[in-house]
Design an enzyme around this catalytic site. Structure first.
Site, short mmCIF file in Angstrom:
data_model
loop_
_atom_site.label_atom_id
_atom_site.label_comp_id
_atom_site.label_asym_id
_atom_site.label_seq_id
_atom_site.Cartn_x
_atom_site.Cartn_y
_atom_site.Cartn_z
N CYS A 1 0.87 -1.18 0.00
CA CYS A 1 0.00 0.00 0.00
C CYS A 1 0.90 1.24 0.00
O CYS A 1 2.08 1.15 -0.37
CB CYS A 1 -0.97 -0.01 1.19
SG CYS A 1 -0.18 0.00 2.82
N ASN B 1 2.35 1.43 4.31
CA ASN B 1 2.68 0.15 4.97
C ASN B 1 2.40 0.19 6.47
O ASN B 1 3.10 -0.45 7.25
CB ASN B 1 4.15 -0.25 4.70
CG ASN B 1 4.48 -1.70 5.09
OD1 ASN B 1 5.63 -2.01 5.45
ND2 ASN B 1 3.53 -2.58 5.05
N CYS C 1 -1.29 0.62 7.39
CA CYS C 1 -2.72 0.29 7.53
C CYS C 1 -3.13 -0.91 6.67
O CYS C 1 -3.30 -2.02 7.17
CB CYS C 1 -3.60 1.49 7.18
SG CYS C 1 -3.40 2.89 8.30
N ARG C 2 -3.30 -0.67 5.37
CA ARG C 2 -3.92 -1.70 4.53
C ARG C 2 -3.04 -2.92 4.29
O ARG C 2 -3.50 -4.06 4.40
CB ARG C 2 -4.34 -1.08 3.19
CG ARG C 2 -5.47 -0.09 3.34
CD ARG C 2 -5.63 0.75 2.09
NE ARG C 2 -4.48 1.62 1.87
CZ ARG C 2 -4.26 2.35 0.79
NH1 ARG C 2 -5.13 2.31 -0.20
NH2 ARG C 2 -3.20 3.12 0.71
N SER C 3 -1.77 -2.71 3.92
CA SER C 3 -0.96 -3.89 3.58
C SER C 3 -0.57 -4.73 4.80
O SER C 3 -0.57 -5.96 4.68
CB SER C 3 0.27 -3.51 2.73
OG SER C 3 1.14 -2.64 3.39
N ASP D 1 -8.34 3.80 1.48
CA ASP D 1 -7.33 4.21 2.47
C ASP D 1 -8.03 4.71 3.73
O ASP D 1 -8.78 5.69 3.68
CB ASP D 1 -6.49 5.34 1.84
CG ASP D 1 -5.33 5.75 2.73
OD1 ASP D 1 -5.30 5.34 3.90
OD2 ASP D 1 -4.47 6.48 2.22
P1 4NP Z 1 -1.74 2.77 4.19
O1 4NP Z 1 -2.38 4.11 4.81
O2 4NP Z 1 -1.24 3.15 2.82
O3 4NP Z 1 -2.89 1.86 4.16
O4 4NP Z 1 -0.64 2.35 5.13
C1 4NP Z 1 -1.71 5.34 4.83
C2 4NP Z 1 -0.84 5.64 5.84
C3 4NP Z 1 -0.22 6.87 5.87
C4 4NP Z 1 -0.46 7.79 4.88
C5 4NP Z 1 -1.31 7.47 3.85
C6 4NP Z 1 -1.94 6.24 3.83
N1 4NP Z 1 0.16 9.05 4.90
O5 4NP Z 1 -0.13 9.85 4.01
O6 4NP Z 1 0.98 9.32 5.80
#
Ligand code: 4NP
Length: 162
Positions: A9, A12, A14-16, A125
């Protein structure tokens, strides 16, 4: 040889990590842990070294799933090392395809292309949204992970002759 799967994602956190942790749990429940090597990574570097987001970990714990590991960024070596690289959204897929050597591009797939309910969609997200977003992610990665696991055949067991 285990099947090596990387979930990717943006951050790294939340989703992945959720997709990885849920898939590991599905695999364990089927007694197939020896068949897989799993990891996750981010296309971005903002959260490198951090554990999964506390909100994501709490939502997973409520379902008996512990999310482990620390955030890292995708590296060039990942395209060699992994057999399947699942992008959590279309932007992640675009970035992975830009970075992948041409002969490894076939490994990059959109994760939800394996979700019969919404092929071609993103895993939304949850980072800037409310608590519901984290449960929504878990529902999606559970349904889609089960479909992926079912599509990867069991190795043929020894015949038992001799
Ligand atoms: P992820 O979520 O891609 O599912 O880990 C996010 C975590 C942090 C950010 C964006 C998405 N950020 O912009 O910091």
């Amino acid at each position: 040889m285990p099947t090596r799967i990387l979930f990717v994602c943006l951050g790294n956190i939340c989703r992945s990590p959720a997709a990885e942790g849920v898939f590991a749990t599905l695999v364990e429940r089927e007694g197939r842990s020896a068949e897989f090597e799993l990891d996750s990574a981010g296309t971005g570097a903002w959260h490198v070294g951090e554990p999964p987001d506390a909100r994501m970990r709490r939502a997973a714990e409520a379902r008996g799933i512990t999310l482990t590991g620390r955030a890292r960024q995708v590296t060039a070596a990942d395209f060699d090392r992994f057999d399947l690289i699942f992008a959590m959204d279309r932007q992640n897929r675009t970035e992975l395809l830009e970075r992948a050597p041409p002969d490894q591009r076939h490994k990059v797939q959109l994760f939800r292309d394996h979700d019969a309910d919404a092929p071609g969609e993103d895993v939304p997200d949850p980072y800037y949204g409310g608590a519901d977003g984290f449960d929504d992610v878990l529902d999606i990665v559970t349904r889609t992970g089960a479909s992926i696991l079912a599509s990867i055949r069991h190795p043929v067991p020894p015949s038992g002759h001799d």
